[in-house]
Design an enzyme around this catalytic site. Structure first.
Site, mmCIF file in Angstrom:
data_model
loop_
_atom_site.group_PDB
_atom_site.id
_atom_site.type_symbol
_atom_site.label_atom_id
_atom_site.label_comp_id
_atom_site.label_asym_id
_atom_site.label_seq_id
_atom_site.Cartn_x
_atom_site.Cartn_y
_atom_site.Cartn_z
ATOM 1 N N GLU A 117 0.799 -1.226 0.000
ATOM 2 C CA GLU A 117 0.000 0.000 0.000
ATOM 3 C C GLU A 117 0.833 1.278 0.000
ATOM 4 O OE1 GLU A 117 -3.848 -1.030 2.655
ATOM 5 O OE2 GLU A 117 -1.941 -1.047 3.750
ATOM 6 N N TYR A 163 -21.346 22.573 0.659
ATOM 7 C CA TYR A 163 -20.873 21.192 0.532
ATOM 8 C C TYR A 163 -19.901 21.035 -0.624
ATOM 9 C CZ TYR A 163 -25.262 21.085 -2.166
ATOM 10 O OH TYR A 163 -26.298 21.375 -3.000
ATOM 11 N N LYS A 176 -11.893 1.790 3.021
ATOM 12 C CA LYS A 176 -11.186 1.224 1.870
ATOM 13 C C LYS A 176 -12.094 0.148 1.294
ATOM 14 C CE LYS A 176 -6.492 1.641 3.722
ATOM 15 N NZ LYS A 176 -5.287 0.848 4.064
#
Length: 173
Positions: A49, A81, A126
């Protein structure tokens, strides 16, 4: 043959209503949210990673004291936003965190500071990190420390600053 059920993505904001916690004065809160933001970043602790971008999903909900935008219809009276989304894009590009917990904390603190939200919920996941799970991640909630943040109550700022600067004689406090 029956098709396999499709996985449901993690949602910080489920189909249940988002509960908003009252502000320090007990006033109701409005909730501004960005749900399902997907971006790529380098994050993780495993060798596989450390140098390769991977997708992360981020959900954010920010509580603001009863927004004047409900009656004024002005963007300046609430949290944009679109600005939260831009903050997420920038943070995914620039952060140096290894853990999703640390990334979530950084996002939460930036939203509290930048947008003066009363509280924030952040979920960072993830997707498909492992073959047998939909996602792994963390969801955190943080609140503004009202007593120590003079920006929280603009009307009190001048009184508190005056007290701190000794502007009131000792007999008139």
């Amino acid at each position: 043959m029956t098709p396999a059920p499709q996985p449901t993505p993690f949602r910080l904001l489920s189909t249940d209503a988002v509960e908003s916690t009252p502000g320090p004065d007990g006033a109701p809160m409005d909730v501004v949210f960005v749900e399902g933001f997907i971006g790529n970043t380098v994050i993780g602790i495993h060798d596989s990673e450390l140098h390769v971008e991977q997708p992360v999903r981020i959900d954010v909900a920010a509580g603001v004291p009863r927004s004047f935008a409900c009656s004024s219809d002005r963007l300046a009276d609430t949290i944009d936003y679109g600005s939260i989304r831009e903050l997420l894009v920038t943070m995914l590009r620039e952060h140096r965190h290894r853990l999703v917990e640390a990334l979530a904390e950084s996002i939460a603190q930036r939203i509290l500071a930048t947008f003066h939200a009363s509280w924030v919920r952040v979920a960072v996941a993830k997707p498909h990190k492992f073959d047998d799970v939909d996602a792994v991640g963390v969801a955190i909630e943080r609140r503004r420390a009202w007593a120590s943040d003079r920006r929280a109550f603009p009307g009190e700022r001048s009184v508190l600053a005056g007290l701190g600067a000794g502007m009131f004689p000792s007999g008139q406090r």
